[in-house]
Design an enzyme around this catalytic site. Structure first.
Site, PDB file in Angstrom:
ATOM      1  N   THR A 194      46.753  68.043  39.397  1.00  0.00           N
ATOM      2  CA  THR A 194      47.943  68.396  40.176  1.00  0.00           C
ATOM      3  C   THR A 194      48.986  67.293  40.089  1.00  0.00           C
ATOM      4  O   THR A 194      50.184  67.563  39.958  1.00  0.00           O
ATOM      5  CB  THR A 194      47.581  68.677  41.645  1.00  0.00           C
ATOM      6  OG1 THR A 194      46.646  69.747  41.688  1.00  0.00           O
ATOM      7  CG2 THR A 194      48.804  69.019  42.471  1.00  0.00           C
ATOM      8  N   CYS A 195      48.537  66.049  40.131  1.00  0.00           N
ATOM      9  CA  CYS A 195      49.468  64.921  40.090  1.00  0.00           C
ATOM     10  C   CYS A 195      50.307  64.950  38.824  1.00  0.00           C
ATOM     11  O   CYS A 195      51.513  64.721  38.864  1.00  0.00           O
ATOM     12  CB  CYS A 195      48.709  63.602  40.185  1.00  0.00           C
ATOM     13  SG  CYS A 195      47.704  63.450  41.676  1.00  0.00           S
ATOM     14  N   GLN A 196      49.679  65.245  37.695  1.00  0.00           N
ATOM     15  CA  GLN A 196      50.395  65.253  36.424  1.00  0.00           C
ATOM     16  C   GLN A 196      51.122  66.570  36.173  1.00  0.00           C
ATOM     17  O   GLN A 196      52.292  66.572  35.841  1.00  0.00           O
ATOM     18  CB  GLN A 196      49.432  64.980  35.263  1.00  0.00           C
ATOM     19  CG  GLN A 196      50.092  65.054  33.898  1.00  0.00           C
ATOM     20  CD  GLN A 196      51.267  64.097  33.741  1.00  0.00           C
ATOM     21  OE1 GLN A 196      51.194  62.952  34.128  1.00  0.00           O
ATOM     22  NE2 GLN A 196      52.366  64.580  33.174  1.00  0.00           N
TER      23      GLN A 196
END
Length: 166
Positions: free
Chosen positions: A59-61
């Site tokens: 999700t972060c990327q």
């Protein structure tokens, strides 16, 4: 719920570490770590702090960092001086994450919250990692602070949510 309260000053004594962008996108080239006195720096800037569970994580990327990169011009037009991503990863991993995303200057900085110390101090951690949250600090004063409690959500911490609060 712990955290920061809108209207209060950003806490004193908060420091992160980072490796300054060089303009080079070579992931194997490392610089020396720099101590960043967030409490002091935030006193003279309008900054968005975005905390993520980990560099390069799904999700972060895929959606979180990309929401800020794609909205960078809008954020700057709304008066944001700098965007700072923090995670418990070390400063070299965070620098590599910035390079992997094509960041060549200091408009978005990728910093380490060593041991998630700051995130722990405000109670926004899950285990040894930061929760996913965003802060707007306007010249030392917190003007937005919210955390995503739903796994994989950037509803409260993504660029669109922050833009709506600027």
């Amino acid at each position: 719920m712990p955290g920061l309260t809108v209207g209060e000053p950003f806490p004193e004594g908060v420091a992160f570490t980072y490796v300054a962008p060089t303009g080079e996108l070579d992931l194997t080239a490392c610089g020396l770590p720099i101590q960043y006195d967030a409490s002091k720096e935030f006193a003279s800037k309008r900054v968005v702090v975005v905390a993520v569970p980990g560099a390069f994580t799904p999700t972060c990327q895929v959606s979180h960092v990309t929401s800020y990169i794609s909205n960078l011009d809008k954020l700057k037009a709304a008066g944001v001086d700098q965007i700072i991503f923090i995670a418990s990863n070390d400063q070299w991993v965070m620098a590599a994450w910035g390079k992997a995303n094509g960041i060549k200057d200091d408009s978005i900085l990728f910093m380490s919250d060593p041991g998630a110390a700051f995130s722990k101090s405000i109670g926004w951690v899950q285990g040894d990692r930061t929760k996913r949250y965003a802060l707007i600090v306007d010249h030392g004063k917190v003007t937005y602070a919210d955390v995503d409690e739903v796994r994989g959500s950037i509803e409260k911490s993504g660029a669109e949510a922050v833009l709506a609060k600027l």
